[in-house]
Motif scaffolding. Structure first.
Motif, short mmCIF file in Angstrom:
data_model
loop_
_atom_site.label_atom_id
_atom_site.label_comp_id
_atom_site.label_asym_id
_atom_site.label_seq_id
_atom_site.Cartn_x
_atom_site.Cartn_y
_atom_site.Cartn_z
N MET A 1 115.73 -5.54 56.63
CA MET A 1 115.84 -4.23 55.72
C MET A 1 115.90 -4.85 54.98
SD MET A 1 117.72 -1.16 56.23
CE MET A 1 117.25 0.45 55.70
N GLN A 2 115.26 -4.19 53.91
CA GLN A 2 115.03 -5.00 52.49
C GLN A 2 116.13 -3.72 51.65
OE1 GLN A 2 111.90 -6.84 50.40
NE2 GLN A 2 111.59 -8.35 52.31
N VAL A 3 116.61 -4.54 50.14
CA VAL A 3 117.20 -3.95 49.57
C VAL A 3 117.21 -3.60 48.12
CG1 VAL A 3 119.76 -3.28 48.40
CG2 VAL A 3 119.21 -3.60 50.60
N TRP A 4 116.19 -2.81 47.50
CA TRP A 4 115.47 -3.03 46.06
C TRP A 4 115.84 -2.34 45.22
CZ3 TRP A 4 109.89 -3.03 46.48
CH2 TRP A 4 109.09 -4.25 47.32
N LYS A 5 116.47 -2.69 44.14
CA LYS A 5 117.17 -1.69 42.97
C LYS A 5 115.60 -1.84 41.64
CE LYS A 5 119.78 -2.58 39.07
NZ LYS A 5 119.56 -3.00 37.95
N PHE A 6 116.35 -0.61 41.17
CA PHE A 6 115.28 -0.82 40.31
C PHE A 6 116.44 0.01 38.77
CE2 PHE A 6 112.48 0.23 43.60
CZ PHE A 6 111.64 -1.07 42.84
N GLY A 7 116.35 -0.33 37.78
CA GLY A 7 117.49 -0.73 36.44
C GLY A 7 117.25 0.25 36.00
N GLY A 8 117.66 0.60 35.09
CA GLY A 8 117.82 2.00 33.41
C GLY A 8 116.62 1.95 32.83
N THR A 9 115.37 0.39 32.57
CA THR A 9 114.36 0.44 32.23
C THR A 9 113.50 0.45 32.79
OG1 THR A 9 114.14 -2.32 32.05
CG2 THR A 9 114.73 -0.58 30.21
N SER A 10 113.22 0.68 34.57
CA SER A 10 112.36 0.83 35.54
C SER A 10 112.41 2.08 35.69
CB SER A 10 112.91 -0.59 36.47
OG SER A 10 112.57 -0.84 36.51
N VAL A 11 113.71 3.18 35.84
CA VAL A 11 113.07 4.13 35.64
C VAL A 11 113.29 5.33 34.88
CG1 VAL A 11 114.19 4.26 38.16
CG2 VAL A 11 115.75 4.54 36.13
N GLY A 12 113.15 4.61 33.40
CA GLY A 12 113.37 5.01 32.62
C GLY A 12 112.34 6.22 31.76
N LYS A 13 111.47 5.98 33.10
CA LYS A 13 110.13 6.75 32.17
C LYS A 13 109.40 7.31 33.17
CE LYS A 13 108.98 5.19 27.62
NZ LYS A 13 108.63 3.81 27.20
N PRO A 14 108.68 8.76 33.05
CA PRO A 14 108.35 9.39 34.40
C PRO A 14 106.92 8.55 35.30
CG PRO A 14 108.07 11.02 32.37
CD PRO A 14 108.80 9.89 32.26
N GLU A 15 106.23 7.97 34.36
CA GLU A 15 105.16 7.24 34.90
C GLU A 15 105.71 5.41 35.58
OE1 GLU A 15 105.44 8.41 31.07
OE2 GLU A 15 105.58 6.08 30.12
N ARG A 16 107.47 5.81 34.52
CA ARG A 16 107.72 4.19 36.07
C ARG A 16 108.08 4.53 37.30
NH1 ARG A 16 109.94 1.43 30.96
NH2 ARG A 16 107.64 0.88 29.87
N MET A 17 108.68 5.80 37.34
CA MET A 17 108.82 6.39 38.59
C MET A 17 107.51 5.81 39.38
SD MET A 17 112.24 8.98 38.83
CE MET A 17 113.92 8.68 37.82
N HIS A 18 106.37 6.48 39.12
CA HIS A 18 104.99 6.58 39.75
C HIS A 18 105.25 5.11 40.37
CE1 HIS A 18 104.39 10.34 37.04
NE2 HIS A 18 105.27 10.42 38.31
N SER A 19 105.30 4.04 39.56
CA SER A 19 105.08 3.07 39.91
C SER A 19 105.86 2.06 40.74
CB SER A 19 105.24 1.79 38.08
OG SER A 19 104.31 2.24 37.21
N ILE A 20 106.79 2.90 41.06
CA ILE A 20 108.37 2.30 42.23
C ILE A 20 107.56 3.34 43.33
CG2 ILE A 20 110.15 2.98 42.61
CD1 ILE A 20 111.34 3.02 39.61
N ARG A 21 107.32 4.30 42.79
CA ARG A 21 107.25 5.12 44.53
C ARG A 21 105.77 3.43 45.10
NH1 ARG A 21 102.04 8.43 45.02
NH2 ARG A 21 101.81 8.90 47.49
N ARG A 212 123.19 -7.23 55.97
CA ARG A 212 122.72 -8.11 56.50
C ARG A 212 121.12 -7.98 56.00
NH1 ARG A 212 127.98 -8.35 58.51
NH2 ARG A 212 128.97 -10.83 58.51
N ALA A 213 120.33 -7.44 54.56
CA ALA A 213 119.36 -6.99 54.06
C ALA A 213 118.90 -9.42 54.21
CB ALA A 213 119.19 -6.26 52.78
N ASP A 214 117.66 -8.50 54.91
CA ASP A 214 116.32 -10.05 55.00
C ASP A 214 116.21 -10.30 52.94
OD1 ASP A 214 115.78 -9.57 57.81
OD2 ASP A 214 114.27 -8.03 56.86
N GLU A 215 116.17 -9.31 52.18
CA GLU A 215 116.28 -9.82 51.12
C GLU A 215 116.58 -8.67 49.60
OE1 GLU A 215 113.17 -12.11 49.19
OE2 GLU A 215 112.28 -10.88 48.19
#
Ligand code: ADP
Ligand code: PHD
Length: 452
Positions: A1-21, A212-215
């Protein structure tokens, strides 16, 4: 399993949320996804809290309306269907209803302030989970307040976090994506609290360590840790590999891309951390792990708002127990010391939290003479592999700094750090001259001396 964190700039616009998906779907591993608040939201919530504290109801109400309008526009673009938009609107209405009720509580205490600030992450994660649901993704929202715990000193309780999280995760083995909030947690009084500004990176690392994530991947708006602060220096480049120690020094001494405590849980459990760019996902980013790479000098960072304290023993030569007494006072006021230099009769230290400086100074004066403190100082920190057999590193650093007054030097405490204390007015110049001398000078010399 991995843990991915998206910061304020990465979620700050609707199109960025689309890119995260899209990013999540482009990688087959199961993931815990940690989200920050939309960029600007935490600051906006703090401003609302300030108005509430000052009993300025009109200002608080106006700021709340502004922020709610921002979210109203956001959800219009985030969701594609009327049902999705209606869901988004319900989330926004409910959370802003709660925000208004919090601000109505008089007096507005630190407890309400922390609940208010937590709304940034609560909104972003609820909205994102509703978006994934609209798209039919196999995901679930797991409230961080159910497992993220700090102790009375504000330190995360890794064992408790691990126990709670593992139990909760066992209920969701069928879920491909598990969303949770960065930054927020509960304290020993069960109240809502947080891991301090920028703390979502820390959340990701605590979760990654606990399971104990892989990354652990920290997704932001730049292609990895750069060799110098890109906001101040023009010619910077991403560093491909850093050791845990090097990354920890850089984060602690001011490289804003990482919260200073992020590395600790990952290092403890040996989980590699990768820094990636949401806007340029194909870029390799920076891998932080146990291995070393061969470049001696890796990066430079600067820590602002430093105060230097100069302490002279009144007992003069051969006084023992002096340093113990000095440091007991800093310990008593929970004030970390960053740099230390000593001579036979004097010790100079730097601190970045001057909240208790007057009390500390008064207690030091009971057995020592103090010079006037130097405020508005800056620690310039050069990070790399500086093991004892390496020659010439200090020479290069001091050569670059020859026109800048240096107040303190610290070298040799760790094999990864050389720190210099300067007045903050020289910060930009120092970062730039060091950048040219440490990263470009040799190449420039090669060009000059190598026959075409
Ligand atoms: N040495 C460095 N390497 C990369 N980025 C840095 C460095 N020092 C400062 N930064 C700044 O850190 C920013 C990313 O951190 P931050 O704004 O906290 O991101 P996020 O909102 O994704 O958490 C970058 O945009 C960059 O300007
Ligand atoms: N929302 C918090 C937590 C955080 O980590 O944000 P970011 O990932 O944008 O640095 C803050 O602004 O401090």
């Amino acid at each position: 399993m991995q843990v991915w964190k998206f910061g304020g700039t990465s979620v700050g616009k609707p199109e960025r949320m689309h890119s995260i998906r899209e990013l999540l779907n482009s990688d087959p591993s199961r993931k815990i996804v940690v989200l920050s608040a939309l960029s600007g939201s935490t600051n906006a919530l703090i401003a609302i809290g300030e108005a509430a504290k000052a009993f300025d109801d009109a200002k608080a109400a106006a700021l709340i309306e502004d922020l709610k309008t921002h979210y109203g526009l956001f959800i219009k673009e985030l969701y594609a269907t009327p049902a999705g938009r209606a869901n988004g609107q319900t989330i926004v209405d409910n959370e802003f209803g709660f925000i208004k009720s919090l601000v109505g509580i008089k007096p507005f205490t630190i407890k309400q302030e922390k609940e208010l600030v937590a709304e940034g992450e609560i909104l972003s994660t609820k909205m994102f989970q509703a978006y994934l649901e609209e798209k039919g993704e196999n995901s679930v929202l797991l409230p961080a307040l159910d497992f993220m715990r700090i102790d009375a000193d504000g330190e995360p309780e890794l064992a408790t976090i691990e126990e709670k999280l593992v139990t909760i995760l066992n209920q969701y083995t069928d879920k491909q994506t598990i969303i949770t909030q960065g930054f927020i947690c509960r304290n020993p009084r069960e109240e809502v609290d947080n891991l301090k500004r920028g703390g979502s990176d820390y959340t990701a690392s605590l979760i990654g360590g606990a399971i104990r994530a892989d990354e652990i991947q920290i997704w932001t708006d730049i292609d990895g840790m750069h060799n110098n602060d890109p906001r101040i220096v023009k010619r910077t480049f991403p560093i491909r590999e850093l050791t845990f120690e090097e990354a920890a020094e850089l984060a602690y001494f001011g490289a804003k891309i990482l919260h200073p405590s992020t590395i600790t849980p990952a290092k403890l459990r040996g989980v590699p951390v990768r820094l990636k760019n949401t806007m340029q996902p194909e870029a390799p980013g920076t891998l932080i792990a146990n291995q070393t790479s061969d470049r001696d000098i890796k990066a430079i960072a600067a820590k602002d708002n430093i105060t230097a304290i100069y302490i002279h023993s009144t007992r003069m030569l051969n006084a023992y127990g002096f340093l113990r007494r000095v440091f007991e006072i800093f310990e008593k006021y929970k004030t970390p010391v960053d740099m230390i230099t000593t001579s036979e009769v004097s010790v100079s230290v730097t601190i970045d939290n001057s909240e208790n400086l007057d009390k500390i100074s008064a207690e030091l004066r009971e057995f020592a003479d103090l010079e006037e403190h130097d405020r508005d100082q800056n620690i310039i920190c050069i990070v790399g592999n500086f093991s004892a057999d390496k020659e010439g590193i200090a020479l290069k650093v001091l050569d670059a700094m020859k026109h800048i007054p240096i107040r303190m030097i610290s070298y040799g405490a760790s094999e990864h750090n050389l720190s210099l204390l300067i007045h903050s007015k020289y910060k930009a110049e120092a970062l730039n001259v060091l950048n040219e001398r440490l990263f470009y000078y040799e190449d420039a010399m090669k060009d000059i001396f190598t026959a075409p």
